[in-house]
Write a protein that holds these residues in place. Sequence first.
Motif, PDB file in Angstrom:
ATOM      1  N   PRO A  93       0.831  -1.223   0.000  1.00  0.00           N
ATOM      2  CA  PRO A  93       0.000   0.000   0.000  1.00  0.00           C
ATOM      3  C   PRO A  93       0.855   1.258   0.000  1.00  0.00           C
ATOM      4  O   PRO A  93       1.887   1.324   0.683  1.00  0.00           O
ATOM      5  N   PRO A  94       0.450   2.277  -0.761  1.00  0.00           N
ATOM      6  CA  PRO A  94       1.204   3.548  -0.795  1.00  0.00           C
ATOM      7  C   PRO A  94       1.340   4.193   0.576  1.00  0.00           C
ATOM      8  O   PRO A  94       2.317   4.893   0.844  1.00  0.00           O
ATOM      9  N   GLU A  95       0.368   3.947   1.456  1.00  0.00           N
ATOM     10  CA  GLU A  95       0.446   4.515   2.798  1.00  0.00           C
ATOM     11  C   GLU A  95       1.686   4.032   3.552  1.00  0.00           C
ATOM     12  O   GLU A  95       2.185   4.699   4.467  1.00  0.00           O
ATOM     13  N   LEU A  96       2.194   2.882   3.152  1.00  0.00           N
ATOM     14  CA  LEU A  96       3.382   2.340   3.813  1.00  0.00           C
ATOM     15  C   LEU A  96       4.582   3.256   3.588  1.00  0.00           C
ATOM     16  O   LEU A  96       5.356   3.514   4.514  1.00  0.00           O
ATOM     17  N   LEU A  97       4.749   3.767   2.360  1.00  0.00           N
ATOM     18  CA  LEU A  97       5.863   4.666   2.085  1.00  0.00           C
ATOM     19  C   LEU A  97       5.701   5.994   2.803  1.00  0.00           C
ATOM     20  O   LEU A  97       6.698   6.591   3.240  1.00  0.00           O
ATOM     21  N   VAL A  98       4.475   6.466   2.917  1.00  0.00           N
ATOM     22  CA  VAL A  98       4.244   7.695   3.681  1.00  0.00           C
ATOM     23  C   VAL A  98       4.700   7.492   5.124  1.00  0.00           C
ATOM     24  O   VAL A  98       5.331   8.377   5.726  1.00  0.00           O
TER      25      VAL A  98
END
Length: 311
Positions: free
Chosen positions: A99-104
């Motif tokens: 999930p992109p939220e992981l990089l955030v």
Amino acid sequence: MKYSVVIPVYRNAESIPRLVEALIGMNRALDGEMEAVFVVDGSPDQSFALLREHIERLDFPAQLLAHSRNFGSFPAIRTGLQAARGSFFGVMAADLQEPPELLVAFFRALAADECDVAIGTRNARNDPASSRLASSLFWGMYRKLVVPDMPPGGVDVFGCNTVFRDQLLALDESRSSLIALIFWLGFRRKLVGYERLVRQEGKSAWTLSKKIDYMMDSIFAFTDYPIRLLMRIGALGSAASLGVALMVAVARLVGAISVPGYAATMLAVLVLGALNLLGLDLVGTYAWRAYENSKQRPLAVVAMRVANRVG
């Protein structure tokens, strides 16, 4: 720009529209301080052409690099890290299974100076049972033979600061494992758990043969376990051979053996011959990999580089 997101791309043409939308959302979450670095690793589909069209519409900096051929995902990540211009760096897969939220979360931890490298660890994965079993076996062997402190679910994505990135890029080993290098470097680590998502488009290029090659690269680059295992087999074989030799000598002296046994001779020749071949193969593999590193060839060749107008 403050944050650089590196995305290796191979056979991901179908997921590119959704990938671009996810990156737009990430840039908003990061207060518009992000750049994207796409590295197309000799992909035979239309990934490069599609990305070239999309990056011109982005309102944040983006770079698009193309390798001259397929060098592998880890050389593609290294190429992206070399080209990235931010202060903090994150790597994500183009299929969006992470999930992109992981990089955030990575970037926030790095910006707060909580760690030098943030590593995504799988708490769960929405994959078929056969895929989950194969992954468990793969990472279980990896933990046992290569990196004992590897998370049970394995690692696919990570983020790091400039100091860690520079040290990682200084390790330009051929046929190595980028993930194992991350753990070998040390520094301050933070593990961030996540649930791996189902792949929505296309089919994974991470085949069984590539997994086996990757495991072999990791083993031969980071451990002498095969040599030590061969030594143990050789020691046990030598002890067993000595025991059999003593038995044969005693039996011959007491007259229990009148004619030499053909079967025993053939078994001894075949077993010892197989052990010799195995030993030569293992030693030759280590020697070949040392020779590969001595050539000092680049790990990847960039054939084309494009940046959007914002970048």
